[in-house]
Design an enzyme around this catalytic site. Structure first.
Site, short mmCIF file in Angstrom:
data_model
loop_
_atom_site.label_atom_id
_atom_site.label_comp_id
_atom_site.label_asym_id
_atom_site.label_seq_id
_atom_site.Cartn_x
_atom_site.Cartn_y
_atom_site.Cartn_z
N ASN A 103 0.87 -1.18 0.00
CA ASN A 103 0.00 0.00 0.00
C ASN A 103 0.90 1.23 0.00
OD1 ASN A 103 -1.81 2.04 0.48
ND2 ASN A 103 -2.33 1.40 2.57
N TRP A 104 1.06 1.80 -1.19
CA TRP A 104 1.99 2.93 -1.32
C TRP A 104 1.42 4.23 -0.75
CZ3 TRP A 104 4.08 2.25 -7.06
CH2 TRP A 104 4.81 1.05 -7.13
N LYS A 105 0.14 4.21 -0.40
CA LYS A 105 -0.53 5.41 0.13
C LYS A 105 -0.27 6.61 -0.79
CE LYS A 105 -0.08 3.43 4.69
NZ LYS A 105 -0.12 3.62 6.12
N GLY B 88 2.70 -1.10 4.35
CA GLY B 88 2.74 0.32 4.01
C GLY B 88 4.18 0.76 3.77
N GLY B 89 4.78 1.36 4.79
CA GLY B 89 6.11 1.96 4.65
C GLY B 89 7.15 1.07 3.99
N GLU C 43 -7.06 4.49 7.69
CA GLU C 43 -6.87 5.92 7.40
C GLU C 43 -8.13 6.51 6.78
OE1 GLU C 43 -3.11 5.51 5.37
OE2 GLU C 43 -2.22 4.97 7.29
C1 PEP Z 1 -0.94 0.12 6.10
O1 PEP Z 1 -1.15 1.32 6.06
O2 PEP Z 1 -1.73 -0.64 5.56
C2 PEP Z 1 0.23 -0.34 6.83
C3 PEP Z 1 0.22 -1.55 7.27
O3 PEP Z 1 1.26 0.56 7.03
P1 PEP Z 1 2.70 0.27 7.70
O4 PEP Z 1 3.20 -1.03 7.12
O5 PEP Z 1 3.55 1.42 7.33
O6 PEP Z 1 2.46 0.14 9.17
#
Ligand code: PEP
Length: 258
Positions: free
Chosen positions: A10-12, A241-242, A104
Site C-alpha cells: 500500500n503505497w498510500k 505500508g512503509g 486511514e
Molecule cells: C498500512 O497502512 O496498511 C500499513 C500496514 O502501514 P505500515 O506497514 O507502514 O504500518
C-alpha cells in the site's frame, strides 16, 4: 485447505510518477524470490495505469506476475461523485484488487462499515478482489475491546455477502496502533485476532469457505519481523505500508510467506 499467501504493498500518497514506475519495475524484476505468493502493488490512483504498464498487467495475453490494486473506490457505477473512481474504471486500468476500509479512510474520512460493505459488493460485481481492512485503535485494545471491535467491523463490512462472494474476499487485520508506528503486533496477538476473524467468516459463510479465505496482517511489517508472522497458522500474507516503498525489503517480506 492450503491458501496462497498474498502480500500487497500500500503505497498510500507517496512517490511521484517516475519513482512509482521504477519501484514497480524493481518489484517485477525481483518477483521470482517470492514464487508461489501473490504479490500486489497498490499505487496512488493517478499512477495505477503507469504502474500497470510497468508490470505488464494491461496485456491480457500475459497474466501479470505482479498484481495491480487501487487504494479505494466509490460504490456507485457512475454519476455525480466528484473526485471518486468506480470499480469498472479500476478494472479498465488493469486493476485486479482494491483496498477497502483502510483505517486511514475510516478515521480521516469517516468511512463506515455500511459504506465499506457497499463498496465490497460493487468491487466483487466488477470482478475485483477486495482487500477489506479491519482493526482496533490502541484505546480499544487497552480497554479489552479488540474482539468486540473487530467482530463488529467484520460483520458490518462483509454484511449481505453470499458464501460465494465471501470466498473471493481478502481480509486484512491491521491494528491501528501498529500502522506506521514501528510497533508490530506480536505474532501471538496477531494470530489471536486472525483466528477470531476466521471463526467469524465460518459463521458468515461456512467452515469450508472460511478455511480458504486469505487473512493478511498489516502494521509495521518489515523484512525482519515477517517470518514470525508468516509462521502463524491463520496469517496468510501481509498488507505493507512503509516497507513497500523499497523493492528489496518488500520482496523479502513477500518471500517470507513462501
Ligand atoms: C498500512 O497502512 O496498511 C500499513 C500496514 O502501514 P505500515 O506497514 O507502514 O504500518
Amino acid at each position: 485447505m492450503p491458501r496462497t499467501s498474498i502480500v500487497a504493498g500500500n503505497w498510500k500518497m507517496n512517490l511521484d510518477r517516475e519513482a512509482a514506475i521504477a519501484l514497480a519495475k524493481a518489484v517485477d524484476a525481483g518477483r521470482g524470490q517470492a514464487e508461489g505468493v501473490d504479490v500486489v502493488l497498490c499505487p496512488p490512483s493517478v499512477y495505477v495505469e503507469a504502474v500497470g504498464t510497468a508490470i505488464g498487467s494491461r496485456d491480457p495475453s500475459q497474466p501479470a506476475s505482479v498484481g495491480l490494486g487501487a487504494q479505494n473506490m466509490w460504490d456507485q457505477p457512475s454519476g455525480a461523485f466528484t473526485g471518486e473512481v468506480s470499480a469498472a474504471m479500476l478494472v479498465d486500468m488493469g486493476c485486479g484488487y482494491v483496498i477497502l476500509g483502510h483505517s486511514e479512510r475510516r478515521v480521516l474520512l469517516g468511512e463506515t462499515d455500511d459504506l465499506v460493505a457497499s463498496k465490497v459488493k460493487a468491487a466483487l460485481a466488477a470482478g475485483l478482489t477486495p482487500i477489506v481492512c479491519v482493526g482496533e485503535q490502541l484505546a480499544e485494545r487497552e480497554a479489552g475491546q479488540t474482539h468486540q471491535v473487530v467482530s463488529t467491523q467484520v460483520r458490518g463490512s462483509l454484511a449481505g455477502l453470499s458464501a460465494d462472494q465471501l470466498a473471493k474476499v481478502v481480509v486484512a487485520y491491521e491494528p491501528v496502533w501498529a500502522i506506521g508506528t514501528g510497533k508490530v503486533a506480536t505474532p501471538e496477538q496477531a494470530q489471536d485476532v486472525h483466528a477470531l476473524i476466521r471463526s467469524l467468516l465460518a459463521e458468515l459463510a461456512s467452515p469450508e469457505v472460511a478455511a480458504g479465505i486469505r487473512i493478511q496482517y498489516g502494521g509495521s511489517v518489515k523484512a525482519g519481523n515477517a517470518a514470525e508472522l508468516a509462521a502463524q497458522p491463520d496469517i496468510d500474507g501481509a498488507l505493507v505500508g512503509g516497507a513497500s516503498l523499497e523493492a528489496e525489503g518488500f520482496l523479502a517480506i513477500a518471500a517470507a510467506f513462501r
